[in-house]
Design a protein around this motif. Structure first.
Motif, short mmCIF file in Angstrom:
data_model
loop_
_atom_site.label_atom_id
_atom_site.label_comp_id
_atom_site.label_asym_id
_atom_site.label_seq_id
_atom_site.Cartn_x
_atom_site.Cartn_y
_atom_site.Cartn_z
N ILE A 32 33.94 32.68 31.57
CA ILE A 32 33.24 33.44 32.64
C ILE A 32 33.86 32.83 33.92
CG2 ILE A 32 31.04 33.41 34.04
CD1 ILE A 32 29.53 32.84 31.32
N SER A 33 34.21 31.78 34.36
CA SER A 33 34.82 31.30 35.52
C SER A 33 36.31 31.85 35.66
CB SER A 33 34.86 29.63 35.32
OG SER A 33 33.80 29.12 35.38
N ILE A 34 37.16 32.18 34.71
CA ILE A 34 38.31 32.56 34.69
C ILE A 34 38.23 34.25 34.99
CG2 ILE A 34 40.51 33.22 33.55
CD1 ILE A 34 40.23 30.65 32.07
N LEU A 35 37.44 34.78 34.25
CA LEU A 35 37.28 36.21 34.58
C LEU A 35 36.51 36.62 35.82
CD1 LEU A 35 36.11 37.44 30.95
CD2 LEU A 35 38.46 37.77 32.09
N GLY A 36 35.66 35.70 36.30
CA GLY A 36 35.01 35.60 37.72
C GLY A 36 36.14 35.54 38.69
N VAL A 37 36.96 34.54 38.33
CA VAL A 37 38.06 34.23 39.36
C VAL A 37 39.12 35.63 39.47
CG1 VAL A 37 40.20 33.11 39.95
CG2 VAL A 37 38.19 31.84 39.30
N ILE A 38 39.24 36.03 38.53
CA ILE A 38 40.30 37.08 38.51
C ILE A 38 39.85 38.30 39.14
CG2 ILE A 38 41.58 38.71 37.03
CD1 ILE A 38 41.83 36.45 34.89
N PHE A 39 38.62 38.95 38.70
CA PHE A 39 37.88 39.99 39.13
C PHE A 39 37.30 39.83 40.48
CE2 PHE A 39 37.27 41.03 34.53
CZ PHE A 39 38.24 41.94 34.38
N GLY A 40 36.90 38.58 40.93
CA GLY A 40 36.55 38.28 42.04
C GLY A 40 37.42 38.22 43.29
N PHE A 41 38.68 38.05 42.95
CA PHE A 41 39.96 38.01 43.64
C PHE A 41 40.24 39.41 44.14
CE2 PHE A 41 44.46 37.88 44.53
CZ PHE A 41 44.55 37.25 45.54
N ILE A 42 40.23 40.29 42.87
CA ILE A 42 40.54 41.59 42.97
C ILE A 42 39.58 42.30 44.12
CG2 ILE A 42 40.94 43.98 41.99
CD1 ILE A 42 42.18 42.31 39.45
N THR A 43 38.29 42.06 43.62
CA THR A 43 37.42 42.65 44.54
C THR A 43 37.38 42.16 45.85
OG1 THR A 43 35.84 42.91 42.48
CG2 THR A 43 34.86 43.19 44.75
N ALA A 75 28.10 40.10 37.36
CA ALA A 75 27.34 39.52 38.51
C ALA A 75 28.27 38.25 39.42
CB ALA A 75 26.26 38.99 38.02
N VAL A 76 28.75 37.53 38.42
CA VAL A 76 29.50 36.34 39.22
C VAL A 76 30.88 36.67 39.93
CG1 VAL A 76 31.07 34.45 38.26
CG2 VAL A 76 28.86 34.50 37.41
N SER A 77 31.42 38.04 39.19
CA SER A 77 32.59 38.68 39.87
C SER A 77 32.07 39.26 41.31
CB SER A 77 33.46 39.68 39.01
OG SER A 77 33.58 38.80 37.82
N LEU A 78 31.13 39.91 41.10
CA LEU A 78 30.63 40.85 42.42
C LEU A 78 30.15 39.74 43.51
CD1 LEU A 78 28.90 43.90 40.76
CD2 LEU A 78 31.24 43.72 41.54
N ASN A 79 29.72 38.74 43.02
CA ASN A 79 29.26 37.63 43.96
C ASN A 79 30.53 36.92 44.68
OD1 ASN A 79 28.43 34.60 44.35
ND2 ASN A 79 26.65 35.82 44.84
N SER A 80 31.32 36.64 43.81
CA SER A 80 32.40 35.74 44.18
C SER A 80 33.37 36.73 45.18
CB SER A 80 33.18 35.27 42.99
OG SER A 80 34.46 34.84 43.44
N GLY A 81 33.40 38.19 44.68
CA GLY A 81 34.29 39.00 45.69
C GLY A 81 33.80 39.07 47.00
N ALA A 82 32.40 39.05 47.32
CA ALA A 82 32.06 38.93 48.80
C ALA A 82 32.61 37.95 49.60
CB ALA A 82 30.37 39.38 48.52
N TYR A 83 32.38 36.56 49.03
CA TYR A 83 32.82 35.49 49.53
C TYR A 83 34.34 35.45 49.47
CZ TYR A 83 28.04 33.52 49.08
OH TYR A 83 26.75 33.53 49.31
N VAL A 84 34.95 35.90 48.71
CA VAL A 84 36.67 35.79 48.80
C VAL A 84 37.04 36.78 49.78
CG1 VAL A 84 38.76 36.62 47.29
CG2 VAL A 84 36.78 35.13 46.18
N ALA A 85 36.37 37.76 49.93
CA ALA A 85 36.66 38.92 51.06
C ALA A 85 36.61 38.23 52.58
CB ALA A 85 35.89 39.90 50.98
N GLU A 86 35.67 37.34 52.56
CA GLU A 86 35.89 36.87 54.04
C GLU A 86 36.87 35.85 54.14
OE1 GLU A 86 33.13 37.58 56.69
OE2 GLU A 86 34.09 39.25 55.41
N SER A 123 33.90 25.91 43.25
CA SER A 123 32.37 26.27 43.28
C SER A 123 31.94 27.30 42.19
CB SER A 123 32.26 26.77 44.70
OG SER A 123 32.28 26.15 45.72
N LEU A 124 32.75 28.29 41.69
CA LEU A 124 32.46 29.47 40.94
C LEU A 124 32.06 28.76 39.24
CD1 LEU A 124 32.19 32.29 40.87
CD2 LEU A 124 34.46 32.59 39.90
#
Length: 488
Positions: A297-308, A365-376, A426-427
């Motif tokens: 979950i963390s790896i996929l969350g990081v990948i998709f979160g970073f892209i988002t 859900a984890v990816s979309l949430n991480s994406g918002a923080y990574v964006a900033e 944190s993820l």
């Protein structure tokens, strides 16, 4: 931008309202038993349960594999057999079960559930298949102090969140401070560590815990009870007349053959087996599976979160006001709502339209949430690059896209790497929230081991060590690449 933000908020509110009420209304308008038809068409029935409530439902290990056992599981198997379909079990927290039922994630719920009047407003219930009572668990050292519920006036007491026991404690124990705790193992841990003076629990479950733990004792609750508060029934979606009739036929057969006493005896055998070897090494496969899912979950969350996050950051820096407004609204909304609420919305809300598996919903859900923080983080890094770099790149004839790709982003990445690394670390810890919808991550497995072994602290210590190993290893890896960036 404010108008766009307001529009998005209204749209999200409308979707939420539809998810919680519109679906139920559409079912009411259609008197056909869609649940029964769906079950028969696909050839299996999905049971929703919370396997931490022995002897009703809990887990045990057989041939190095965990399986759900208990009286309710046996009843569910009888129901599936009589329907001529297979039984599939979906585990999740108790207070998510009725939501899962209403949104079609499960077809029936057996989880020691009392058919209260409040619950009957949102779901249908079968005939009662078991009647018990309500007891209170205390520490044996306090046996001379507490006799029944009246002894707990102005005391601290706990019960499972969303349960009849919680409501009874709130209403019938004067001045008591009642804590709602999701898992049975956590209730016992709270009692053993003196966080509470007593735990309100259904009689068979209380007796099961006391039989396997020498430090606690069962006392009579002394509650004023109606039939609903001592009964256990099968919950199913509203307007399920055919399914209800079929389940009631199975319950009548179980009662006629007096099978419940046999099922409780079998559950007791499994309980004794669970406590033969309660060492954490014996449950290493549980923890290994939990670590595996957590890392996935963390790896996929990081990948998709970073892209988002990268996409959102670029949109916020674009010249287009609409795109800038949409990106800003998304970031502010996600950062302004808890991850748990977002997870519930993705799994249950969007589940009305797309039947997402729990693991998929958790990753989304984890990816979309991480994406918002990574964006900033990325936006801040881009803004930190000196304007002279942009001007120099422009003077060399690079267009905007090439300036961003070859000049600005490499320097921004170097600046934001520590902050980005902290977000990834944190993820790993934040992903533990997915356990509430039944994803078998490390926290989920921790709860199962607690329930199986009746040991509260040891599984927590193991989980803490495993989380530390994962986060420490990642932090070392990130520092290695941070040094490479700096040296480069």
């Amino acid at each position: 931008m404010k108008k766009i933000y307001k529009f998005i908020m209204l749209a999200l509110l409308a979707i939420t309202v539809f998810a919680t009420s519109g679906f139920t209304t559409s079912i009411k308008a259609d008197q056909k038993d869609v649940t029964y038809d769906r079950i028969m068409k696909r050839g299996y029935i999905v049971l929703g349960t919370s396997p931490d409530y022995a002897p009703y439902e809990f887990q045990t290990t057989s041939n190095n594999k965990s399986k759900d056992v208990g009286m309710d599981i046996s009843v569910a198997k009888d129901i599936a057999d009589d329907l001529g379909v297979k039984l599939k079990i979906k585990n999740m927290d108790f207070d998510s079960l009725l939501v899962a039922l209403q949104t079609g994630k499960v077809d029936m719920v057996l989880s020691g559930m009392n058919p209260s009047a409040a619950r009957r407003k949102s779901v249908d219930f079968s005939d009662v298949y078991y009647k018990g009572g309500q007891s209170i668990l205390i520490n044996k050292k306090d046996a001379g102090i507490y006799k029944n519920k009246d002894s707990f006036k102005h005391k601290k007491i706990a019960a499972q969140t969303g349960s009849i026991q919680y409501n009874l404690a709130k209403k019938q124990i004067d001045g008591a401070k009642v804590s709602g705790i999701q898992k049975g193992a956590d209730l016992i841990l709270a009692l053993q560590t003196n966080k509470v003076e007593g735990v309100v629990m259904e009689k068979p479950t209380a007796e099961a815990y006391a039989a396997n733990n020498s430090g606690i004792k069962v006392i009579q609750g002394g509650f004023t009870l109606n039939d609903d508060e001592t009964s256990t029934a099968v919950a199913m979606p509203k307007n399920s007349p055919v399914l209800r009739k079929k389940i009631n036929t199975t319950i009548s057969k179980i009662k006629a053959k007096n099978l419940l006493s046999q099922y409780l005896k079998e559950a007791g055998t499994y309980l004794k087996g669970n406590t033969v070897n309660t060492s954490m090494i014996h449950y290493w496969k549980y923890f290994a599976m939990g670590v595996g899912y957590t890392i996935l979950i963390s790896i996929l969350g990081v990948i998709f979160g970073f892209i988002t996050g990268t996409l959102l950051a670029l949109l916020r820096l674009s010249d287009n006001k609409v795109l800038r407004g949409l990106s800003a609204a998304y970031v502010e909304f996600v950062r302004g709502t808890p991850l748990m609420v977002q997870l519930m919305f993705v799994y249950f809300g969007l589940g009305l339209f797309v039947n997402l598996p729990a693991l998929t919903a958790g990753i989304i859900a984890v990816s979309l949430n991480s994406g918002a923080y990574v964006a900033e983080v990325i936006r801040g890094g881009i803004n930190s690059v000196d304007d002279g770099q942009r001007e120099a790149a422009e003077s060399l004839g690079l267009n905007k896209r090439d300036r961003m790709r070859f000049v600005i982003m490499p320097q921004a990445l170097k600046n934001i790497w520590p902050a980005l690394g902290n977000e990834f670390i944190s993820l790993i810890k934040e992903s533990s929230i997915v356990s509430i919808i039944g994803v078998t991550d490390l926290i989920y497995q921790l709860k199962i081991v607690q329930s199986d072994t009746y040991r509260g602290v040891a599984p927590i210590v193991v989980a803490m060590i495993l989380y530390f190993v994962m986060t420490f290893s990642l932090s070392r890896l990130l520092k290695f690449y941070e040094r490479k960036f700096n040296n480069g």
